[in-house]
Design a protein around this motif. Structure first.
Motif, PDB file in Angstrom:
ATOM      1  N   VAL A  35      -5.576   4.411  11.665  1.00 47.53           N
ATOM      2  CA  VAL A  35      -4.332   3.062  12.268  1.00 47.53           C
ATOM      3  C   VAL A  35      -4.109   1.903  12.275  1.00 47.53           C
ATOM      4  O   VAL A  35      -3.185   1.358  12.991  1.00 47.53           O
ATOM      5  N   TRP A  49     -10.446  -0.221  16.023  1.00 44.50           N
ATOM      6  CA  TRP A  49      -9.926   1.226  16.042  1.00 44.50           C
ATOM      7  C   TRP A  49      -9.950   2.457  15.298  1.00 44.50           C
ATOM      8  O   TRP A  49      -9.697   2.884  15.685  1.00 44.50           O
ATOM      9  N   ALA A  97     -11.887   5.745  15.157  1.00 45.48           N
ATOM     10  CA  ALA A  97     -12.338   7.305  15.056  1.00 45.48           C
ATOM     11  C   ALA A  97     -11.967   8.122  14.153  1.00 45.48           C
ATOM     12  O   ALA A  97     -11.045   7.152  12.648  1.00 45.48           O
ATOM     13  N   GLN A 148     -10.679  12.991  15.561  1.00 47.50           N
ATOM     14  CA  GLN A 148     -10.405  12.884  17.286  1.00 47.50           C
ATOM     15  C   GLN A 148      -8.830  12.900  16.784  1.00 47.50           C
ATOM     16  O   GLN A 148      -8.123  12.475  16.225  1.00 47.50           O
ATOM     17  N   ARG A 185      -6.200  11.156  18.022  1.00 44.12           N
ATOM     18  CA  ARG A 185      -5.649  10.171  18.459  1.00 44.12           C
ATOM     19  C   ARG A 185      -4.171   9.647  18.391  1.00 44.12           C
ATOM     20  O   ARG A 185      -3.323  10.164  18.060  1.00 44.12           O
ATOM     21  N   LEU A 193      -4.475   1.925  22.562  1.00 44.96           N
ATOM     22  CA  LEU A 193      -4.931   3.744  21.752  1.00 44.96           C
ATOM     23  C   LEU A 193      -6.291   4.422  22.019  1.00 44.96           C
ATOM     24  O   LEU A 193      -6.761   3.930  23.369  1.00 44.96           O
ATOM     25  N   VAL A 214      -7.933   7.751  22.233  1.00 48.38           N
ATOM     26  CA  VAL A 214      -8.807   8.662  21.843  1.00 48.38           C
ATOM     27  C   VAL A 214      -8.657  10.096  22.888  1.00 48.38           C
ATOM     28  O   VAL A 214      -9.460  10.140  23.856  1.00 48.38           O
TER      29      VAL A 214
END
Length: 374
Positions: free
Chosen positions: A31, A48, A51, A55, A57, A73, A75
């Motif tokens: 990310v 961030w 994650a 997941q 995102r 962000l 998720v």
């Protein structure tokens, strides 16, 4: 319901001094490599990055004059029907409303029935602006969990949260949430959660969680009859549904003495459940029976395969406590905290019926097990 899918979308936002444009960008890989060039501080973007790739995102960006004025962000677990704001940054506080609106629009278009806002100072800049914008947009605070994170708890490890249900139905009745404190105790925690939904005054503290585990375990794992016997000892009379007469949860157990001992314990639990007069149905059953029971006001403790939700192939117990159309709502006792998940990912987790049907099975050939509480 189709599963939530991230996609790149753009929509115009009412003009101010400069026209604001919101964009939703699917994330593959890290990310931070996308967020930092937009202006997100490196320390925030690194949080961030927790994650995991399993997941789903999405980065939501509000721009004016070509520059990012706010980034969020979101998720969610695959095959689920929620979106969680896991990160939030504003260069311009006036962009908060537009940024939140972009999140809600994306979630609704993707099939989500709820948006959750996680207020964690490690991943959210200006938390007060997020809370203020969320409250104006119809979000309401979520009751704090009884136990919200791994033990020992980290600072800020149990963030506050707000939610907004998008499907037009009232929010589910509150059921206290307890995050299991060990990797072995999903069954006891799922049972305790079902008892709380059925009127028990409180969920247990950690000592009671471990005592209950010792009461129902078969070395490593928990079977439905052990849970049923423990429930009966506390004045409850669940109906047990199981699709096989054979001992279960023996996959990967290779030593003959180990398989024999676990089988002996399970047969003992089954005998005790029958002796207590509990209703036991050993037959194939459709997950629709469980859903109908919950829709009528009951609660169900269900054996699932974790892999579709968490990319971890383990048997696991969850508590299904609400049904809303073609979605069920459950408490999952487990969170992948090392990947940035919090209790908000697991409390009131909405799943499409087809997802529950897919995951409510274990073994090869697969079998099902559930406890239905009135």
């Amino acid at each position: 319901m189709t599963l939530m899918e991230t996609r790149r979308t753009a929509h115009a936002v009412p003009a101010r001094k400069e026209a604001l444009v919101a964009e939703s960008i699917a994330v593959a890989g890290g990310v931070a490599r996308l967020a930092v060039p937009l202006g997100v501080p490196s320390a925030l973007a690194q949080r961030w990055d927790l994650a995991g790739d399993f997941q789903v995102r999405t980065l939501h960006v509000v721009r004016a004059g070509g520059r990012a004025r706010g980034v969020a962000l979101t998720v969610h677990r695959p095959a689920s029907a929620y979106e969680k704001i896991a990160g939030w940054w504003l260069a311009d506080p006036t962009a908060a409303t537009e940024l939140l609106g972009a999140v809600v629009e994306h979630a609704r278009a993707g099939g989500a029935v709820v948006v959750k806002a996680e207020v964690d100072p490690r991943s959210v800049s200006a938390p007060d602006l997020l809370v203020g914008a969320a409250r104006v947009a119809g979000f309401v605070p979520v009751a704090a969990p009884v136990c919200g994170g791994p033990v020992p708890a980290e600072p800020h490890g149990v963030p506050a949260g707000l939610v907004r249900w998008l499907d037009g139905a009232p929010a589910p009745a509150h059921v206290p949430y307890y995050r299991q404190t060990t990797e072995l105790t999903s069954g006891p925690v799922a049972l305790a959660t079902a008892l709380a939904a059925a009127g028990e005054p409180a969920l247990p503290a950690r000592e009671q969680e471990l005592e209950l585990y010792r009461e129902v375990t078969m070395f490593d794992g928990v079977d439905p009859f052990g849970l049923a016997v423990a429930a009966a000892a506390r004045g409850h009379r669940p109906r047990v549904l199981i699709s096989t007469p054979d001992p279960i949860l023996l996959e990967g157990v290779t030593a003959a003495w180990d398989r024999d001992t676990r089988s002996l314990i399970q047969r003992g639990f089954r005998d005790r459940a029958l002796a207590a007069g509990l209703e036991v149905e050993t037959r194939e059953f459709a997950i629709g029976e469980v859903v109908a029971h919950v829709a009528a006001g009951g609660t169900a403790v269900v054996l699932i395969d974790q892999h579709p939700l968490l990319a971890e192939p383990y048997p696991h117990w969850v508590t299904v406590h609400a049904a809303r159309g073609d979605v069920v709502v459950l408490h999952d006792p487990w969170t992948d905290a090392h990947l940035g998940e919090s209790w908000l990912d697991a409390a009131d987790l909405p799943l499409p019926l087809e997802t529950l049907d897919r995951i409510a099975a274990w073994g090869e050939p697969f079998y099902r097990a559930a406890l239905l509480f009135r």
